[in-house]
Design an enzyme around this catalytic site. Structure first.
Site, PDB file in Angstrom:
ATOM      1  N   ASN A  10       0.870  -1.190   0.000  1.00 46.41           N
ATOM      2  CA  ASN A  10       0.000   0.000   0.000  1.00 46.41           C
ATOM      3  C   ASN A  10       0.903   1.235   0.000  1.00 46.41           C
ATOM      4  O   ASN A  10       1.416   1.635   1.035  1.00 46.41           O
ATOM      5  CB  ASN A  10      -0.901  -0.028   1.250  1.00 46.41           C
ATOM      6  CG  ASN A  10      -1.769   1.217   1.343  1.00 46.41           C
ATOM      7  OD1 ASN A  10      -1.884   1.985   0.387  1.00 46.41           O
ATOM      8  ND2 ASN A  10      -2.380   1.424   2.504  1.00 46.41           N
ATOM      9  N   TRP A  11       1.098   1.783  -1.188  1.00 46.85           N
ATOM     10  CA  TRP A  11       2.015   2.935  -1.309  1.00 46.85           C
ATOM     11  C   TRP A  11       1.454   4.188  -0.649  1.00 46.85           C
ATOM     12  O   TRP A  11       2.167   5.168  -0.481  1.00 46.85           O
ATOM     13  CB  TRP A  11       2.263   3.265  -2.784  1.00 46.85           C
ATOM     14  CG  TRP A  11       2.992   2.242  -3.559  1.00 46.85           C
ATOM     15  CD1 TRP A  11       3.429   1.011  -3.162  1.00 46.85           C
ATOM     16  CD2 TRP A  11       3.377   2.359  -4.942  1.00 46.85           C
ATOM     17  NE1 TRP A  11       4.048   0.362  -4.187  1.00 46.85           N
ATOM     18  CE2 TRP A  11       4.027   1.167  -5.296  1.00 46.85           C
ATOM     19  CE3 TRP A  11       3.212   3.358  -5.905  1.00 46.85           C
ATOM     20  CZ2 TRP A  11       4.533   0.953  -6.575  1.00 46.85           C
ATOM     21  CZ3 TRP A  11       3.704   3.148  -7.169  1.00 46.85           C
ATOM     22  CH2 TRP A  11       4.366   1.951  -7.506  1.00 46.85           C
ATOM     23  N   LYS A  12       0.169   4.191  -0.374  1.00 43.74           N
ATOM     24  CA  LYS A  12      -0.500   5.405   0.127  1.00 43.74           C
ATOM     25  C   LYS A  12      -0.229   6.551  -0.843  1.00 43.74           C
ATOM     26  O   LYS A  12      -0.256   6.336  -2.048  1.00 43.74           O
ATOM     27  CB  LYS A  12      -0.064   5.723   1.558  1.00 43.74           C
ATOM     28  CG  LYS A  12      -0.235   4.511   2.473  1.00 43.74           C
ATOM     29  CD  LYS A  12      -0.087   4.818   3.927  1.00 43.74           C
ATOM     30  CE  LYS A  12      -0.267   3.537   4.723  1.00 43.74           C
ATOM     31  NZ  LYS A  12      -0.389   3.769   6.143  1.00 43.74           N
ATOM     32  N   HIS A  18      -9.900   1.402   4.679  1.00 42.32           N
ATOM     33  CA  HIS A  18      -8.626   1.687   5.350  1.00 42.32           C
ATOM     34  C   HIS A  18      -8.856   2.777   6.400  1.00 42.32           C
ATOM     35  O   HIS A  18      -9.631   3.709   6.166  1.00 42.32           O
ATOM     36  CB  HIS A  18      -7.575   2.135   4.329  1.00 42.32           C
ATOM     37  CG  HIS A  18      -6.202   2.190   4.918  1.00 42.32           C
ATOM     38  ND1 HIS A  18      -5.788   3.239   5.711  1.00 42.32           N
ATOM     39  CD2 HIS A  18      -5.172   1.311   4.892  1.00 42.32           C
ATOM     40  CE1 HIS A  18      -4.550   3.007   6.122  1.00 42.32           C
ATOM     41  NE2 HIS A  18      -4.156   1.832   5.637  1.00 42.32           N
ATOM     42  N   GLU A  56      -6.025  -4.394  10.816  1.00 40.04           N
ATOM     43  CA  GLU A  56      -4.998  -3.358  10.960  1.00 40.04           C
ATOM     44  C   GLU A  56      -5.319  -2.477  12.173  1.00 40.04           C
ATOM     45  O   GLU A  56      -6.085  -1.506  12.047  1.00 40.04           O
ATOM     46  CB  GLU A  56      -4.971  -2.455   9.713  1.00 40.04           C
ATOM     47  CG  GLU A  56      -4.616  -3.165   8.431  1.00 40.04           C
ATOM     48  CD  GLU A  56      -3.990  -2.185   7.438  1.00 40.04           C
ATOM     49  OE1 GLU A  56      -2.853  -2.440   7.038  1.00 40.04           O
ATOM     50  OE2 GLU A  56      -4.618  -1.166   7.102  1.00 40.04           O
ATOM     51  N   GLY A  90       2.023   2.643  10.948  1.00 43.26           N
ATOM     52  CA  GLY A  90       3.068   3.668  10.839  1.00 43.26           C
ATOM     53  C   GLY A  90       3.714   4.048  12.152  1.00 43.26           C
ATOM     54  O   GLY A  90       4.379   5.081  12.251  1.00 43.26           O
ATOM     55  N   SER A 110       2.863  -1.586  10.564  1.00 43.14           N
ATOM     56  CA  SER A 110       4.301  -1.611  10.899  1.00 43.14           C
ATOM     57  C   SER A 110       5.009  -2.916  10.550  1.00 43.14           C
ATOM     58  O   SER A 110       5.982  -3.297  11.207  1.00 43.14           O
ATOM     59  CB  SER A 110       4.509  -1.275  12.382  1.00 43.14           C
ATOM     60  OG  SER A 110       4.079   0.042  12.646  1.00 43.14           O
ATOM     61  N   GLY A 140       2.507  -0.924   4.368  1.00 44.81           N
ATOM     62  CA  GLY A 140       2.530   0.469   3.959  1.00 44.81           C
ATOM     63  C   GLY A 140       3.938   0.955   3.688  1.00 44.81           C
ATOM     64  O   GLY A 140       4.519   0.689   2.626  1.00 44.81           O
TER      65      GLY A 140
HETATM   66  P1  PGA Z   1       2.378   0.709   7.684  1.00 40.31           P
HETATM   67  O1  PGA Z   1       0.922   0.901   7.034  1.00 40.31           O
HETATM   68  O2  PGA Z   1       2.914  -0.596   7.156  1.00 40.31           O
HETATM   69  O3  PGA Z   1       3.160   1.885   7.207  1.00 40.31           O
HETATM   70  O4  PGA Z   1       2.178   0.677   9.154  1.00 40.31           O
HETATM   71  C1  PGA Z   1       0.042  -0.172   6.882  1.00 40.31           C
HETATM   72  C2  PGA Z   1      -1.243   0.304   6.277  1.00 40.31           C
HETATM   73  O5  PGA Z   1      -1.695   1.396   6.602  1.00 40.31           O
HETATM   74  O6  PGA Z   1      -1.864  -0.395   5.465  1.00 40.31           O
END
Ligand code: PGA
Length: 235
Positions: free
Chosen positions: A8-10, A88, A161, A167, A197, A218
């Site tokens: 998930n590149w966001k 999400h 999640e 994050g 994470s 992410g």
């Molecule tokens: P992260 O994000 O791996 O940066 O914690 C995961 C997500 O939001 O899908």
């Protein structure tokens, strides 16, 4: 057991980085189902660059309309996008995605043959009060209202999640993740992922969790070499 890794590149990466990103995966051979949820503006280009599944990070349940700034399911279909992440926590917070709105999106996406990765997860408060299962059940019961889970068993995946793990570098213990994932599996009978994470190091122990079918990643998916290392360590 089917295994997934979802990047998930966001809201990250540039057009030139997009061009080099998928080159890194050209010769990769793996049994893991890989998918890439990328910014809307890159969706079409990514379909030209790779045959790997490309996902949107959200979509609207309507076909067309006066909705400035939105991307509809029809836009995804028209560009042969393979699936979509729905619910999400960042969409829930920043774009007012309620459980009811998510339910409309889930129904339309499944009906339109898009693969759906439905996210759920609790805040730190809920976690500390020990209410995680009840909170998640409420989220999922509404998001999956009137969805025939038997019919869509192979098209729907649920990602657990915890919001406080996204994050932050904080992760629930393997035992807790296993308990929650097994609870989701027993209740909804679909594959379950963990997200929050996950990185190239902790995947080595996270992958031992029995009830987990894979991971939604992410920040550690933004660098293709790091994501390749995650794939390698998950194998
Ligand atoms: P992260 O994000 O791996 O940066 O914690 C995961 C997500 O939001 O899908």
């Amino acid at each position: 057991m089917k295994k997934y890794l979802i990047a998930n590149w966001k809201c990250n990466l540039t057009k030139s980085e997009l061009l080099t990103y998928f080159k890194a995966f050209e010769t990769l051979k793996t049994d893991i189902t890989l998918s890439f949820a990328i910014p809307t503006i890159f969706l079409m280009k990514a379909k030209e660059l790779t045959s790997l599944p490309i996902l949107a990070q959200d979509m609207e349940a309507f076909k067309y309309g006066s909705h400035t700034g939105r991307t509809s399911y029809e836009h995804l279909l028209d560009n042969h996008i393979d699936g979509v992440i729905l619910g999400h926590s960042e969409q829930r917070v920043f774009n007012d995605n309620t459980n009811e709105i998510i339910n409309e999106k889930v129904k339309v996406a499944l009906n339109q043959h898009l693969k759906v990765y439905l996210c759920c997860g609790e805040s730190l408060d809920v976690y500390e009060q020990g209410d995680t299962k009840a909170f998640i059940k409420n989220q999922l019961d509404i998001a999956l209202k009137d969805v025939d889970l038997t019919q869509y068993k192979d098209q729907l995946v649920i990602a657990y999640e915890p919001i406080w793990a996204i994050g932050t570098g904080k992760i629930p213990t393997n035992e807790i993740i296993d308990e929650i994932a097994q609870y989701i599996k027993d209740t909804y009978h679909v594959d379950v992922l963990y997200g929050g994470s996950v990185n190239e190091n902790n995947i080595k122990t996270l992958k031992t969790i029995k009830s987990i079918n894979g991971f939604l990643i992410g920040s550690a998916s933004i660098n293709p070499q790091t994501f390749l290392e995650i794939i390698c360590n998950y194998n």
